[in-house]
Design a protein around this motif. Structure first.
Motif, mmCIF file in Angstrom:
data_model
loop_
_atom_site.group_PDB
_atom_site.id
_atom_site.type_symbol
_atom_site.label_atom_id
_atom_site.label_comp_id
_atom_site.label_asym_id
_atom_site.label_seq_id
_atom_site.Cartn_x
_atom_site.Cartn_y
_atom_site.Cartn_z
ATOM 1 N N LYS A 102 4.779 -22.946 -7.575
ATOM 2 C CA LYS A 102 6.154 -23.003 -7.057
ATOM 3 C C LYS A 102 6.286 -23.773 -5.751
ATOM 4 O O LYS A 102 7.296 -24.424 -5.517
ATOM 5 C CB LYS A 102 6.690 -21.587 -6.854
ATOM 6 N N PHE A 103 5.280 -23.683 -4.897
ATOM 7 C CA PHE A 103 5.413 -24.295 -3.574
ATOM 8 C C PHE A 103 4.532 -25.527 -3.389
ATOM 9 O O PHE A 103 5.008 -26.587 -2.998
ATOM 10 C CB PHE A 103 5.102 -23.271 -2.477
ATOM 11 N N PHE B 276 1.989 -19.242 -6.235
ATOM 12 C CA PHE B 276 2.255 -19.982 -5.000
ATOM 13 C C PHE B 276 1.981 -21.469 -5.194
ATOM 14 O O PHE B 276 2.783 -22.321 -4.805
ATOM 15 C CB PHE B 276 1.400 -19.429 -3.857
ATOM 16 N N ARG C 133 1.964 -10.150 -1.523
ATOM 17 C CA ARG C 133 1.999 -11.591 -1.274
ATOM 18 C C ARG C 133 2.154 -12.419 -2.542
ATOM 19 O O ARG C 133 2.564 -13.559 -2.497
ATOM 20 C CB ARG C 133 0.726 -12.021 -0.550
ATOM 21 N N VAL D 248 9.093 -19.084 2.169
ATOM 22 C CA VAL D 248 7.750 -19.416 1.699
ATOM 23 C C VAL D 248 6.913 -18.151 1.825
ATOM 24 O O VAL D 248 6.821 -17.579 2.916
ATOM 25 C CB VAL D 248 7.113 -20.551 2.532
ATOM 26 N N TRP E 152 -3.730 -19.133 4.122
ATOM 27 C CA TRP E 152 -2.608 -20.028 3.869
ATOM 28 C C TRP E 152 -1.554 -19.892 4.965
ATOM 29 O O TRP E 152 -0.920 -20.877 5.340
ATOM 30 C CB TRP E 152 -1.986 -19.745 2.505
ATOM 31 N N ALA F 141 3.231 -17.040 1.405
ATOM 32 C CA ALA F 141 1.858 -17.512 1.207
ATOM 33 C C ALA F 141 1.006 -16.397 0.601
ATOM 34 O O ALA F 141 1.210 -15.216 0.900
ATOM 35 C CB ALA F 141 1.269 -17.959 2.532
ATOM 36 N N PRO F 142 0.025 -16.759 -0.250
ATOM 37 C CA PRO F 142 -0.774 -15.735 -0.933
ATOM 38 C C PRO F 142 -1.860 -15.100 -0.078
ATOM 39 O O PRO F 142 -2.464 -14.112 -0.488
ATOM 40 C CB PRO F 142 -1.394 -16.505 -2.101
#
Length: 163
Positions: free
Chosen positions: A147-148, A144, A138, A101, A108, A103-104
């Motif tokens: 996709k997540f 993000f 990032r 994962v 986050w 995170a941006p």
């Protein structure tokens, strides 16, 4: 050079050989930590190395790159589980995206750390410096979220869903 001669592989094949050697470790579906909704981990694959092994491997790769003993093949490097997680126990590969994962933002990071700490890539210290040397960032918040976060909307805690 002596290592390559001893094991009989070409310079360009070193990263591929490391990747093949580590493929047998992991790849199973990720298990949810106690108290977490197992559906949050659908699609994540646990391809991880313990940090002690990963730090040694990352140091070796870094020194090889600095001395130009291996080519800077980003896709091969990203596939190695040498990127430290915020949970501190494991290292994960950056690709494929189902293994980590990213995170941006730090905001986050803080929000996701309690549940996804063993998959959340760390950008601090030596790990962050290595990522910067590779030219990684990032990524965008839009990517993000797509996709997540989108596949997990409604499963994440309410403050995260509203973010």
């Amino acid at each position: 050079r002596q290592l390559r001669k001893a094991i009989g592989i070409e310079r360009a094949s070193v990263l591929a050989a490391l990747q093949a050697a580590l493929t047998d470790r992991g790849g199973e579906a990720a298990a949810a930590p106690p108290g977490a909704n197992p559906r949050l981990f659908v699609g994540l694959r646990a391809h991880r190395l313990p940090m002690a092994e990963a730090r040694a491997l990352r140091s070796l790769i870094s020194s090889f790159l600095q001395r130009r003993l291996i080519p800077k093949d980003l896709s091969a490097i990203e596939a190695l589980p040498i990127f430290e997680t915020q949970g501190g126990e494991f290292a994960v590969p950056l690709s494929p995206v189902s293994r980590c994962v990213v995170a941006p933002s730090e905001e986050w990071d803080e929000a996701l750390r309690p549940v996804f700490g063993d998959f959340l890539v760390s950008w601090d210290g030596e790990a962050g410096a290595f990522l910067a040397d590779l030219g990684k960032d990032r990524g965008s918040p839009v990517a993000f979220l797509a996709k997540f976060a989108a596949p997990r909307i409604g499963l994440l805690e309410k403050p995260l869903c509203l973010k």
